[in-house]
Design a protein around this motif. Structure first.
Motif, PDB file in Angstrom:
ATOM      1  N   PHE A  34       0.888  -1.169   0.000  1.00  0.00           N
ATOM      2  CA  PHE A  34       0.000   0.000   0.000  1.00  0.00           C
ATOM      3  C   PHE A  34       0.925   1.218   0.000  1.00  0.00           C
ATOM      4  CE2 PHE A  34      -3.253   2.422   2.928  1.00  0.00           C
ATOM      5  CZ  PHE A  34      -3.407   3.412   1.964  1.00  0.00           C
ATOM      6  N   LEU A  35       0.976   1.901  -1.140  1.00  0.00           N
ATOM      7  CA  LEU A  35       1.827   3.083  -1.263  1.00  0.00           C
ATOM      8  C   LEU A  35       1.006   4.301  -0.834  1.00  0.00           C
ATOM      9  CD1 LEU A  35       4.668   3.820  -2.142  1.00  0.00           C
ATOM     10  CD2 LEU A  35       3.846   3.977  -4.493  1.00  0.00           C
ATOM     11  N   ASP A  36       1.251   4.730   0.399  1.00  0.00           N
ATOM     12  CA  ASP A  36       0.397   5.751   1.045  1.00  0.00           C
ATOM     13  C   ASP A  36       1.039   7.132   0.861  1.00  0.00           C
ATOM     14  OD1 ASP A  36      -1.322   7.133   2.750  1.00  0.00           O
ATOM     15  OD2 ASP A  36      -0.374   6.369   4.586  1.00  0.00           O
ATOM     16  N   LEU A  37       0.939   7.660  -0.359  1.00  0.00           N
ATOM     17  CA  LEU A  37       1.580   8.950  -0.638  1.00  0.00           C
ATOM     18  C   LEU A  37       0.560  10.087  -0.737  1.00  0.00           C
ATOM     19  CD1 LEU A  37       4.322   7.826  -3.198  1.00  0.00           C
ATOM     20  CD2 LEU A  37       4.483   8.041  -0.716  1.00  0.00           C
ATOM     21  N   LYS A  38      -0.707   9.770  -0.604  1.00  0.00           N
ATOM     22  CA  LYS A  38      -1.779  10.786  -0.530  1.00  0.00           C
ATOM     23  C   LYS A  38      -1.606  11.870  -1.602  1.00  0.00           C
ATOM     24  CE  LYS A  38      -2.652  10.149   4.410  1.00  0.00           C
ATOM     25  NZ  LYS A  38      -1.501   9.328   4.842  1.00  0.00           N
ATOM     26  N   ILE A  39      -1.706  11.433  -2.848  1.00  0.00           N
ATOM     27  CA  ILE A  39      -1.514  12.354  -3.981  1.00  0.00           C
ATOM     28  C   ILE A  39      -2.558  13.469  -3.941  1.00  0.00           C
ATOM     29  CG2 ILE A  39      -1.619  12.498  -6.504  1.00  0.00           C
ATOM     30  CD1 ILE A  39      -0.758   9.469  -6.502  1.00  0.00           C
ATOM     31  N   HIS A  40      -2.122  14.695  -4.201  1.00  0.00           N
ATOM     32  CA  HIS A  40      -3.030  15.862  -4.194  1.00  0.00           C
ATOM     33  C   HIS A  40      -2.393  16.925  -5.082  1.00  0.00           C
ATOM     34  CE1 HIS A  40      -5.649  18.727  -1.496  1.00  0.00           C
ATOM     35  NE2 HIS A  40      -5.720  19.016  -2.782  1.00  0.00           N
ATOM     36  N   ASP A  41      -2.897  17.059  -6.328  1.00  0.00           N
ATOM     37  CA  ASP A  41      -2.274  18.016  -7.257  1.00  0.00           C
ATOM     38  C   ASP A  41      -3.254  18.300  -8.389  1.00  0.00           C
ATOM     39  OD1 ASP A  41      -0.270  19.504  -8.709  1.00  0.00           O
ATOM     40  OD2 ASP A  41       1.241  18.329  -7.654  1.00  0.00           O
ATOM     41  N   ILE A  42      -2.825  19.036  -9.404  1.00  0.00           N
ATOM     42  CA  ILE A  42      -3.717  19.261 -10.543  1.00  0.00           C
ATOM     43  C   ILE A  42      -3.961  17.911 -11.230  1.00  0.00           C
ATOM     44  CG2 ILE A  42      -3.052  21.679 -10.883  1.00  0.00           C
ATOM     45  CD1 ILE A  42      -1.293  20.708 -13.240  1.00  0.00           C
ATOM     46  N   PRO A  43      -5.101  17.778 -11.945  1.00  0.00           N
ATOM     47  CA  PRO A  43      -5.464  16.465 -12.482  1.00  0.00           C
ATOM     48  C   PRO A  43      -4.362  15.788 -13.286  1.00  0.00           C
ATOM     49  CG  PRO A  43      -7.309  17.961 -12.686  1.00  0.00           C
ATOM     50  CD  PRO A  43      -6.159  18.795 -12.175  1.00  0.00           C
ATOM     51  N   ASN A  44      -3.694  16.516 -14.173  1.00  0.00           N
ATOM     52  CA  ASN A  44      -2.671  15.906 -15.016  1.00  0.00           C
ATOM     53  C   ASN A  44      -1.517  15.351 -14.178  1.00  0.00           C
ATOM     54  OD1 ASN A  44      -1.390  15.443 -17.659  1.00  0.00           O
ATOM     55  ND2 ASN A  44       0.073  16.985 -16.919  1.00  0.00           N
ATOM     56  N   THR A  45      -1.034  16.157 -13.234  1.00  0.00           N
ATOM     57  CA  THR A  45       0.099  15.729 -12.399  1.00  0.00           C
ATOM     58  C   THR A  45      -0.313  14.564 -11.498  1.00  0.00           C
ATOM     59  OG1 THR A  45       0.850  18.008 -12.417  1.00  0.00           O
ATOM     60  CG2 THR A  45       1.852  16.573 -10.778  1.00  0.00           C
ATOM     61  N   ALA A  46      -1.510  14.655 -10.937  1.00  0.00           N
ATOM     62  CA  ALA A  46      -1.972  13.584 -10.040  1.00  0.00           C
ATOM     63  C   ALA A  46      -2.103  12.269 -10.806  1.00  0.00           C
ATOM     64  CB  ALA A  46      -3.315  13.969  -9.420  1.00  0.00           C
ATOM     65  N   ALA A  47      -2.700  12.326 -11.998  1.00  0.00           N
ATOM     66  CA  ALA A  47      -2.888  11.093 -12.778  1.00  0.00           C
ATOM     67  C   ALA A  47      -1.529  10.494 -13.140  1.00  0.00           C
ATOM     68  CB  ALA A  47      -3.701  11.386 -14.036  1.00  0.00           C
ATOM     69  N   LYS A  48      -0.571  11.356 -13.483  1.00  0.00           N
ATOM     70  CA  LYS A  48       0.756  10.824 -13.847  1.00  0.00           C
ATOM     71  C   LYS A  48       1.473  10.243 -12.625  1.00  0.00           C
ATOM     72  CE  LYS A  48       1.557  13.084 -18.153  1.00  0.00           C
ATOM     73  NZ  LYS A  48       1.983  14.310 -18.824  1.00  0.00           N
ATOM     74  N   ALA A  49       1.283  10.861 -11.477  1.00  0.00           N
ATOM     75  CA  ALA A  49       1.877  10.302 -10.252  1.00  0.00           C
ATOM     76  C   ALA A  49       1.257   8.942  -9.951  1.00  0.00           C
ATOM     77  CB  ALA A  49       1.655  11.255  -9.073  1.00  0.00           C
ATOM     78  N   ALA A  50      -0.052   8.845 -10.143  1.00  0.00           N
ATOM     79  CA  ALA A  50      -0.722   7.550  -9.918  1.00  0.00           C
ATOM     80  C   ALA A  50      -0.135   6.505 -10.870  1.00  0.00           C
ATOM     81  CB  ALA A  50      -2.229   7.684 -10.123  1.00  0.00           C
ATOM     82  N   LEU A  51       0.079   6.892 -12.127  1.00  0.00           N
ATOM     83  CA  LEU A  51       0.652   5.938 -13.092  1.00  0.00           C
ATOM     84  C   LEU A  51       2.078   5.546 -12.711  1.00  0.00           C
ATOM     85  CD1 LEU A  51      -0.625   7.286 -16.544  1.00  0.00           C
ATOM     86  CD2 LEU A  51      -1.470   5.326 -15.231  1.00  0.00           C
ATOM     87  N   SER A  52       2.831   6.502 -12.146  1.00  0.00           N
ATOM     88  CA  SER A  52       4.211   6.188 -11.749  1.00  0.00           C
ATOM     89  C   SER A  52       4.240   5.125 -10.662  1.00  0.00           C
ATOM     90  CB  SER A  52       4.925   7.439 -11.236  1.00  0.00           C
ATOM     91  OG  SER A  52       5.146   8.318 -12.310  1.00  0.00           O
ATOM     92  N   SER A  53       3.172   5.044  -9.871  1.00  0.00           N
ATOM     93  CA  SER A  53       3.150   4.041  -8.794  1.00  0.00           C
ATOM     94  C   SER A  53       3.141   2.626  -9.376  1.00  0.00           C
ATOM     95  CB  SER A  53       1.938   4.249  -7.892  1.00  0.00           C
ATOM     96  OG  SER A  53       0.760   3.919  -8.593  1.00  0.00           O
TER      97      SER A  53
END
Ligand code: C5P
Length: 240
Positions: A57-76
């Motif tokens: 469980f990668l608990d990084l609590k992403i919170h950013d603009i949609p494009n950056t957040a979606a890319k961070a989610a993909l990086s996981s």
């Protein structure tokens, strides 16, 4: 089904985290890696954990603009995480874009999609926060339920939810909407800084899907033994 146990690796030192995982052995399956361990170099242990057959469980609590957040989610996906999370207060579009991106790319790659979980209102915040931030919900429980509903509409798989909110969330949003519940303590054990704790038996009774427990296991002299005790307590429903 009994809730799954996620053991929180709240360590600054990746070596110590890994030693604890090894000492727990087969009893520990899910491990949570949060910001402290990740930022202090703990990302290096992620392939080791998955290599040992552990679920992350990668608990990084992403919170950013949609494009950056979606890319961070993909990086996981690079870490083989089984569960990731983002802040529901980051907005509907941020949640939708992240959920859609994960679904699309995982389908393309033919890999399982990690569970995308929303953080609603942090348990460190209460009605004072609602007033200060001029949120019009009458109570923090109402606000949590509202955010959880938005998360479901946006395509998230579930939310982190305190034991106090879990039943209302399941009733309103359905049993399949996943809840992950921290603040769990064995009867008689130290609460640390958790204000409202429930036992593993309570967590099983209210029907949460996962519990998160850290210090009672990782800070004990015998993490494996405590893990086994918690797993036995989580079977509570089966013994009814
Ligand atoms: O050591 P302890 O069992 O209190 O650890 C609980 C874990 O769950 C910690 O990693 C903490 O950050 C996390 N958590 C929490 N309460 C929330 C959200 C996350 O305790 N509302």
């Amino acid at each position: 089904m009994a809730p799954h146990l996620i053991i929180a690796l709240d360590f600054h030192d990746a070596g110590a985290a890994l030693r604890t995982v090894k000492s727990i052995g087969d009893a520990g399956v899910f491990y949570k890696v949060g910001l402290e361990l990740f930022i202090s170099g703990g990302y290096k242990i992620l392939p080791k954990l998955t290599g040992m057959g552990k679920k992350v469980f990668l608990d990084l609590k992403i919170h950013d603009i949609p494009n950056t957040a979606a890319k961070a989610a993909l990086s996981s996906l690079d870490y083989g995480a089984d569960i990731i999370n983002l802040h529901t207060q980051g907005g509907r579009e941020m949640m939708m874009r992240s959920a859609e991106a994960l679904t699309e790319i995982c389908a393309k790659k033919g890999i399982p999609k990690p569970l995308l979980i929303g953080v609603t209102l942090l348990t460190s915040l209460d009605e004072g926060y609602l007033r200060e931030y001029k949120v019009s919900c009458a109570s923090s429980d109402d606000y949590v339920l509202h955010l959880a509903g938005m998360a479901k509409e946006a395509g998230l798989d579930g939310v982190v939810s305190s034991a106090r909110e879990t039943v209302a969330i399941k009733n309103a949003l359905g049993k399949d909407f996943i809840t992950i519940t921290p603040g769990v303590r064995l009867t008689g054990s130290d609460n640390h800084d958790q204000k409202r704790v429930v036992t593993p038996e309570d967590a099983a009774r209210i029907g949460t899907d996962y519990i998160v427990m850290g210090r009672p296991i990782t800070g004990s002299d015998n993490p494996k033994e405590v893990t086994q005790k918690v797993l036995a307590a989580l079977q509570y429903n089966k013994t009814l």
